[in-house]
Write an enzyme that holds these catalytic residues in place. Structure first.
Site, PDB file in Angstrom:
ATOM      1  N   HIS A  55      -5.761   3.702   1.467  1.00  0.00           N
ATOM      2  CA  HIS A  55      -5.240   4.646   2.283  1.00  0.00           C
ATOM      3  C   HIS A  55      -6.543   4.636   3.229  1.00  0.00           C
ATOM      4  O   HIS A  55      -5.944   4.235   4.427  1.00  0.00           O
ATOM      5  CB  HIS A  55      -4.331   6.009   1.850  1.00  0.00           C
ATOM      6  CG  HIS A  55      -3.402   5.504   1.424  1.00  0.00           C
ATOM      7  ND1 HIS A  55      -1.865   5.383   1.447  1.00  0.00           N
ATOM      8  CD2 HIS A  55      -3.128   5.291  -0.269  1.00  0.00           C
ATOM      9  CE1 HIS A  55      -1.471   5.174   0.887  1.00  0.00           C
ATOM     10  NE2 HIS A  55      -2.230   5.422  -0.609  1.00  0.00           N
ATOM     11  N   ASP A  94      -0.424   8.338   8.044  1.00  0.00           N
ATOM     12  CA  ASP A  94       0.316   7.732   7.282  1.00  0.00           C
ATOM     13  C   ASP A  94       1.505   7.701   6.170  1.00  0.00           C
ATOM     14  O   ASP A  94       2.177   8.959   6.572  1.00  0.00           O
ATOM     15  CB  ASP A  94      -0.560   7.775   5.472  1.00  0.00           C
ATOM     16  CG  ASP A  94      -0.757   6.746   4.788  1.00  0.00           C
ATOM     17  OD1 ASP A  94      -1.464   6.200   3.928  1.00  0.00           O
ATOM     18  OD2 ASP A  94      -0.100   7.012   3.541  1.00  0.00           O
ATOM     19  N   HIS A  99      -4.995  -4.143 -10.853  1.00  0.00           N
ATOM     20  CA  HIS A  99      -4.012  -3.859 -10.866  1.00  0.00           C
ATOM     21  C   HIS A  99      -2.917  -4.060  -9.859  1.00  0.00           C
ATOM     22  O   HIS A  99      -1.998  -3.271  -9.935  1.00  0.00           O
ATOM     23  CB  HIS A  99      -4.796  -2.300 -10.705  1.00  0.00           C
ATOM     24  CG  HIS A  99      -5.203  -1.695  -9.566  1.00  0.00           C
ATOM     25  ND1 HIS A  99      -5.311  -2.589  -8.848  1.00  0.00           N
ATOM     26  CD2 HIS A  99      -4.877  -0.337  -8.506  1.00  0.00           C
ATOM     27  CE1 HIS A  99      -6.667  -2.033  -7.681  1.00  0.00           C
ATOM     28  NE2 HIS A  99      -5.616  -1.237  -6.973  1.00  0.00           N
ATOM     29  N   ASN A 159      -4.063  -3.760  -1.348  1.00  0.00           N
ATOM     30  CA  ASN A 159      -5.589  -3.695  -0.639  1.00  0.00           C
ATOM     31  C   ASN A 159      -6.011  -4.617  -1.619  1.00  0.00           C
ATOM     32  O   ASN A 159      -6.234  -6.113  -1.122  1.00  0.00           O
ATOM     33  CB  ASN A 159      -6.538  -2.877  -0.406  1.00  0.00           C
ATOM     34  CG  ASN A 159      -5.605  -1.894   0.679  1.00  0.00           C
ATOM     35  OD1 ASN A 159      -5.397  -1.838   1.512  1.00  0.00           O
ATOM     36  ND2 ASN A 159      -5.838  -0.493  -0.105  1.00  0.00           N
ATOM     37  N   SER A 160      -5.793  -4.553  -2.202  1.00  0.00           N
ATOM     38  CA  SER A 160      -6.745  -5.777  -3.159  1.00  0.00           C
ATOM     39  C   SER A 160      -5.688  -7.538  -3.739  1.00  0.00           C
ATOM     40  O   SER A 160      -6.443  -7.851  -3.621  1.00  0.00           O
ATOM     41  CB  SER A 160      -6.611  -5.490  -5.104  1.00  0.00           C
ATOM     42  OG  SER A 160      -7.950  -3.951  -4.528  1.00  0.00           O
ATOM     43  N   GLN A 192       1.722  -0.777  -8.095  1.00  0.00           N
ATOM     44  CA  GLN A 192       1.657  -2.375  -7.973  1.00  0.00           C
ATOM     45  C   GLN A 192       2.693  -2.522  -8.838  1.00  0.00           C
ATOM     46  O   GLN A 192       1.718  -3.895  -9.070  1.00  0.00           O
ATOM     47  CB  GLN A 192       0.744  -1.350  -8.832  1.00  0.00           C
ATOM     48  CG  GLN A 192      -0.277  -0.413  -8.102  1.00  0.00           C
ATOM     49  CD  GLN A 192      -1.245   0.263  -9.130  1.00  0.00           C
ATOM     50  OE1 GLN A 192      -1.378   0.698 -10.689  1.00  0.00           O
ATOM     51  NE2 GLN A 192      -2.108   1.475  -8.163  1.00  0.00           N
TER      52      GLN A 192
END
Ligand code: UDX
Length: 478
Positions: free
Chosen positions: A48, A137, A374, A378-379, A399
């Site tokens: 975040h 956020d 996972h 972001n990934s 996820q």
């Protein structure tokens, strides 16, 4: 959906607040640029903090004065940022469940919201009247309400996907329709309103009571609708056009698709936003340099997920048996019960284990051919933008939603499945890294990468539109 990226759309043909006259806009912009600030408030977790700090850098580069309000917990280091960014601690006192790695993430988020509401309100009030707007956020439902109570226009930054946000907005209806709480007998049923999601892909957190999760999601959705003047989503139309359309149809506030944020900030800035940078395996990139193109599997389960020792062992054996070279991030605290010893008898000659890695550099490296992930948002974005196919092992929360898009919607990954053993893991790794299926996924991943990179210019325009909108919200005289 092009226009989502390039501008904020108002629902049902309604004009949004950014559609003021050019003269009025210029006047308001000048008021903001004359010293009134945008106050940002990130949630204190890596996944975040990074997108919020990327947004901070982009707003600052557009000439806005930016103050980053932050918790002492996981505080960003001002010395690692541009000197023009102001950092303001809110000085919270947190109960143990807000910070304990053993607490479930929903309990943690509820506790953080409760403990930070008053300190955030006080910190924001101390900056008044010089605050044009706040961006908090989207999980900070309490801060959304607090900013609105102070009369500060506030936007929510969604650091997850449009699909996830859409499924959060749909939660009450899913509950009424009997999909929530999740019925283990219906896991493979499609959820009609949320195609391509199945029941098993809906947001869930193991160990958390369904009522607690529903309650949290309801607070987030209610605060968004009651208090936010708009939503900023770290995504882009090339991958989530229809999800963005549906969000916009449901909200009465404009939605700004400003992603992929990390592509708008230089790669060198990644370390600035990474409070674990001291853990970088120093020679990750040198180690990758010594490998042929697309031969290495990168393995990382992100910044929060925690796995059982048994899962760790099966991953270790699966990697070893696969025969594929691998770079594996085993983050301290990521295996329950403490850092495990590696299983005895394994052949590690093909692999390298590090506590943390410069992930963007690793994914951009020519030797990286796959990502066992996972599927944190972001990934997922970082992998999509580098054209790297994924092996999806979602652990909790959003996820599962992201994994479904990776595997089903975009066709750039494989599902590992919720329960796997070493031989299944090894087979999945080989399917991801070699053979026909791998070639087809790599081709699709390359196509997505190309579209993501074409999208950067549109994201830049979306940031410009966001700045215009922020300025249009600044109604108080300076
Ligand atoms: C979780 C959620 O799953 C995610 O969707 C949500 O938006 C944020 O919280 P997290 O576990 O932090 O996320 O994963 P992810 O969103 O993928 O973020 C991890 C970040 O850490 C990525 O930007 C990644 O590049 C970085 N990282 C991870 C490193 O820089 N080095 C590492 O070794 C591992």
């Amino acid at each position: 959906m092009q226009s989502h990226g390039a501008s904020a759309l108002a629902p049902s043909g309604k004009a949004c607040a950014s559609a003021t006259s050019p003269a009025a806009m210029a006047e308001k912009e000048a008021a903001v640029l004359a010293g009134r600030r945008v106050a940002l408030f990130p949630l204190p977790f890596q996944g975040h903090l990074s997108p919020m700090l990327q947004l901070a850098a982009l707003l600052r580069a557009r000439g806005l004065a930016v103050a980053v309000l932050h918790t002492d917990f996981n505080a960003p280091d001002p010395a690692r940022h541009h000197p023009d960014l102001a950092f303001v601690p809110i000085r919270e006192t947190l109960p143990e469940e807000a910070t304990s790695p053993d607490a479930d993430i929903v309990a943690q988020l509820l506790a953080l919201n409760a403990a930070c509401e008053a300190p955030f309100r006080d910190a924001l009030a101390s900056l008044l009247p010089d605050v044009a707007c706040a961006v908090v956020d989207g999980q900070w439902y309490a801060a959304l309400g607090a900013a609105a109570q102070l009369g500060v226009p506030v936007l929510a930054l969604r650091t997850d996907s449009a699909a996830t946000f859409r499924s959060m907005l749909a939660y009450p209806r899913l509950r009424d329709a009997g999909y929530i709480p999740i019925d283990e007998q219906r896991l493979d049923e499609p959820v009609p309103e949320l195609e391509p999601l199945r029941v098993r892909d809906l947001i869930r957190v193991d160990g958390c009571q369904p009522d607690a999760l529903c309650g949290f999601i309801a607070r987030v959705a209610d605060a968004m609708c009651a208090s936010a003047s708009g939503v900023v989503v770290n995504t882009f139309a090339a991958i989530e056009a229809s999800e963005l359309d549906k969000i916009q149809a449901e909200l009465s506030q404009p939605a700004f698709a400003v992603g992929p944020l990390h592509k708008l900030t230089p790669a060198a800035a990644a370390a600035e936003h990474d409070f674990r940078y001291q853990l970088y395996g120093p020679d990750c990139v040198a180690w990758l340099d010594a490998h042929p193109p697309r031969s290495v599997l990168y393995v990382s389960l992100g910044s929060v997920a925690c796995i059982d020792r048994g899962v760790f062992d099966e991953m270790a054996w699966g990697l070893s048996i696969s025969g594929v070279p691998f770079l594996w991030v085993v983050r301290p605290g990521s295996v329950r019960g403490g850092m495990p010893a590696l299983p005895y008898g394994l052949d590690w000659s093909m692999g390298k284990i590090v506590p943390w890695a410069p992930q963007r550099d690793v994914l951009a490296h020519r030797a990286t051919g796959g990502f066992w992930t996972h599927c944190g948002w972001n990934s997922t974005l970082e992998s999509v933008c580098e054209g790297v196919p994924m092996l999806a092992q979602p652990c909790f929360g959003d996820q599962t939603v992201n994994a479904r898009y990776v595997t089903q919607q975009w066709g750039v990954g494989l599902e590992l499945g919720e329960v796997f053993d070493r031989s299944r893991a090894a087979e999945a790794v080989r399917r991801l890294m070699v053979g026909e299926e791998c070639a087809a996924m790599r081709e699709r991943a390359h196509g997505l990468k190309t579209r993501a990179n074409q999208r950067v210019a549109a994201a830049t325009r979306a940031i410009d539109n966001l700045v215009d909108y922020i300025c249009s919200l600044s109604t108080a005289p300076c």
